[in-house]
Design an enzyme around this catalytic site. Structure first.
Site, PDB file in Angstrom:
ATOM      1  N   GLU A  47       0.684  -0.963   0.247  1.00  0.00           N
ATOM      2  CA  GLU A  47       0.447   0.066  -0.123  1.00  0.00           C
ATOM      3  C   GLU A  47       0.823   1.280   0.128  1.00  0.00           C
ATOM      4  O   GLU A  47       2.048   1.210   0.296  1.00  0.00           O
ATOM      5  CB  GLU A  47      -0.855  -0.213   1.311  1.00  0.00           C
ATOM      6  CG  GLU A  47      -1.476   0.624   1.678  1.00  0.00           C
ATOM      7  CD  GLU A  47      -2.848   0.979   2.671  1.00  0.00           C
ATOM      8  OE1 GLU A  47      -1.330   1.083   3.508  1.00  0.00           O
ATOM      9  OE2 GLU A  47      -3.271   1.615   3.106  1.00  0.00           O
ATOM     10  N   ASN A 112      -7.267   6.806  -1.142  1.00  0.00           N
ATOM     11  CA  ASN A 112      -5.779   5.628  -1.267  1.00  0.00           C
ATOM     12  C   ASN A 112      -6.545   3.976  -2.342  1.00  0.00           C
ATOM     13  O   ASN A 112      -7.040   3.890  -1.927  1.00  0.00           O
ATOM     14  CB  ASN A 112      -5.473   5.065   0.726  1.00  0.00           C
ATOM     15  CG  ASN A 112      -4.701   3.567   0.536  1.00  0.00           C
ATOM     16  OD1 ASN A 112      -4.168   3.403  -0.591  1.00  0.00           O
ATOM     17  ND2 ASN A 112      -4.608   3.910   2.167  1.00  0.00           N
ATOM     18  N   LYS A 129      -9.127   2.434  -1.482  1.00  0.00           N
ATOM     19  CA  LYS A 129      -9.966   1.927  -0.418  1.00  0.00           C
ATOM     20  C   LYS A 129     -10.695   2.238   0.868  1.00  0.00           C
ATOM     21  O   LYS A 129     -11.071   3.505   0.585  1.00  0.00           O
ATOM     22  CB  LYS A 129      -8.562   2.227   0.808  1.00  0.00           C
ATOM     23  CG  LYS A 129      -8.398   1.193   2.452  1.00  0.00           C
ATOM     24  CD  LYS A 129      -7.039   1.716   3.029  1.00  0.00           C
ATOM     25  CE  LYS A 129      -6.933   0.868   4.407  1.00  0.00           C
ATOM     26  NZ  LYS A 129      -5.573   1.523   4.519  1.00  0.00           N
ATOM     27  N   GLU A 148      -5.918   8.772   8.085  1.00  0.00           N
ATOM     28  CA  GLU A 148      -6.450   8.379   6.687  1.00  0.00           C
ATOM     29  C   GLU A 148      -7.501   9.332   5.844  1.00  0.00           C
ATOM     30  O   GLU A 148      -7.398   9.519   5.273  1.00  0.00           O
ATOM     31  CB  GLU A 148      -6.418   7.513   6.457  1.00  0.00           C
ATOM     32  CG  GLU A 148      -4.821   6.448   6.558  1.00  0.00           C
ATOM     33  CD  GLU A 148      -5.629   5.166   6.170  1.00  0.00           C
ATOM     34  OE1 GLU A 148      -5.516   4.378   5.122  1.00  0.00           O
ATOM     35  OE2 GLU A 148      -4.401   3.877   6.151  1.00  0.00           O
ATOM     36  N   CYS A 174      -4.664  -2.463   2.866  1.00  0.00           N
ATOM     37  CA  CYS A 174      -3.638  -2.815   4.675  1.00  0.00           C
ATOM     38  C   CYS A 174      -5.384  -3.300   6.077  1.00  0.00           C
ATOM     39  O   CYS A 174      -5.269  -4.322   5.643  1.00  0.00           O
ATOM     40  CB  CYS A 174      -3.773  -1.405   4.815  1.00  0.00           C
ATOM     41  SG  CYS A 174      -2.330  -1.663   6.769  1.00  0.00           S
ATOM     42  N   ASN A 199       0.500  -1.028   5.358  1.00  0.00           N
ATOM     43  CA  ASN A 199       1.505   0.128   6.354  1.00  0.00           C
ATOM     44  C   ASN A 199       1.031   0.201   7.540  1.00  0.00           C
ATOM     45  O   ASN A 199       0.648   0.372   7.833  1.00  0.00           O
ATOM     46  CB  ASN A 199       1.757   1.483   5.706  1.00  0.00           C
ATOM     47  CG  ASN A 199       2.414   1.546   4.506  1.00  0.00           C
ATOM     48  OD1 ASN A 199       2.924   1.684   4.592  1.00  0.00           O
ATOM     49  ND2 ASN A 199       1.674   1.467   3.326  1.00  0.00           N
TER      50      ASN A 199
HETATM   51  N1  CDT Z   1      -2.566   1.457   6.342  1.00  0.00           N
HETATM   52  C1  CDT Z   1      -3.586   1.255   7.162  1.00  0.00           C
HETATM   53  O1  CDT Z   1      -4.719   0.825   7.114  1.00  0.00           O
HETATM   54  N2  CDT Z   1      -2.983   0.654   9.014  1.00  0.00           N
HETATM   55  C2  CDT Z   1      -3.728  -0.094   9.883  1.00  0.00           C
HETATM   56  C3  CDT Z   1      -3.449   0.962  11.204  1.00  0.00           C
HETATM   57  C4  CDT Z   1      -4.741   1.286  11.590  1.00  0.00           C
HETATM   58  S1  CDT Z   1      -4.011   1.273  13.990  1.00  0.00           S
HETATM   59  C5  CDT Z   1      -3.156   2.455  13.644  1.00  0.00           C
HETATM   60  C6  CDT Z   1      -3.680  -0.989   9.920  1.00  0.00           C
HETATM   61  O2  CDT Z   1      -5.243  -1.868   9.855  1.00  0.00           O
HETATM   62  O3  CDT Z   1      -2.967  -1.732   9.934  1.00  0.00           O
END
Ligand code: CDT
Length: 307
Positions: A47, A112, A129, A148, A174, A199
């Protein structure tokens, strides 16, 4: 015709806030070359693969924010990636920040997004997303910001599935992996391989009790989803210490049995090839046989708006 081929997660190590596109693309081209040497036909990048994970900051400088978004795909800076993939006959999944078209975004610059690109360099599908995690406003009480919803428009393309590599491919990004509804939407359309870039911070400084569970909470929903929907999953991390935040690695390949069949070893740029056979999905799709056994008349709450 056999539907077996080698595919790979193409994990990326950290990307600095000021790292140029040219530098990131050179790293990705190197992974494509390694994929070619490993006889891969398809790779999955993370991502937001082209930039640092900037939603960890509230950035006020509009020019810097704009610099993280792509106005066209491919554009002048990303074209070398498409050319390298075409040269080697390798298709790919790529996560990036997509600048919204005129009139598409009011308060936000864009989406995203991820795309599927075939081995001739043609974009065959796009996903935006749906499950954007974190806060829509800066919260000074938090040690780790995750903004986000501040930066991105909610994905508006649903969960499409595309014909590619002789099968049906879906995409997620993600946090989507934590939502069974997202996987089921793809499963209902017969997805046989789902690509997912992520990420994910390795630690949650605002809730450290979760730290020991992070890897399990990464793998558990995907292993369940693979089995319950009879699909392969290739998940690719942006990993390692990025601008003071440790990003989880654990890029992986999961079989339709739910078994974890490949797991990345480190936190840098790493190729994780695995020989997958799309026909291995059939046994699980037969077992769950949605048409016969699903009871959608009992599932109304799942699609009803939350009260
Ligand atoms: N990029 C992304 O969606 N990351 C989320 C982090 C959320 S907690 C800070 C994940 O689900 O990993």
């Amino acid at each position: 015709m056999t539907r077996a081929f080698t595919a790979a997660a193409a994990q990326l190590g950290p990307i600095a806030r000021n790292e140029s596109r040219a530098s990131v693309i050179a790293r990705m081209v190197a992974l494509i070359e390694r994929a070619a040497a490993a006889d891969c036909r398809f790779v999955v990048f993370p991502e937001m693969a082209l930039t640092t994970f900037f939603p960890r900051w509230l950035i006020e400088d509009a020019e810097e924010v704009a610099s993280f978004f792509e106005a066209e795909m491919p554009g002048p800076e990303t074209r070398p990636l498409f050319e390298a993939a075409r040269t080697h006959g390798i298709g790919f999944y790529l996560g990036y920040c997509e600048r919204a078209a005129e009139g598409e975004g009011a308060d936000h610059l864009g989406f995203n997004t991820s795309i599927l690109v075939d081995s001739s360099g043609v974009v065959v599908g796009k996903y935006r997303k749906v499950h954007l995690p974190g806060n829509a406003v800066y919260d000074p009480a938090l040690k780790l910001q995750h903004l986000e919803p501040w930066y991105f428009i909610d994905g508006d393309l649903g969960f499409p599935v595309f014909e590619m590599l002789g099968g049906r491919l879906g995409m997620l990004l993600c946090n989507d992996r934590r939502w069974p509804e997202a996987w089921r939407m793809l499963g209902l359309q017969g997805a046989e391989l789902v690509c997912l870039g992520y990420n994910s911070p390795a630690q949650l400084p605002d809730n450290p009790a979760q730290n020991a569970l992070r890897k399990m909470h990464h793998l558990l929903p995907m292993q369940s989803a693979a089995y319950q929907n009879g699909t392969w999953i290739i998940a690719s991390a942006k990993a390692g210490p990025e601008e003071g935040c440790d990003m989880m690695g654990h890029s992986c390949v999961i079989a339709p049995s739910g078994e974890l069949v490949a797991l990345s070893a480190g936190l840098g740029d790493e190729l994780l090839p695995y020989s997958i056979d799309l026909d291995a999905t059939a046994e699980y799709k037969r077992f769950f046989d949605f048409k016969t056994y699903r009871r959608p008349e009992c599932y109304g709450l799942i699609a009803a708006p939350h009260k």
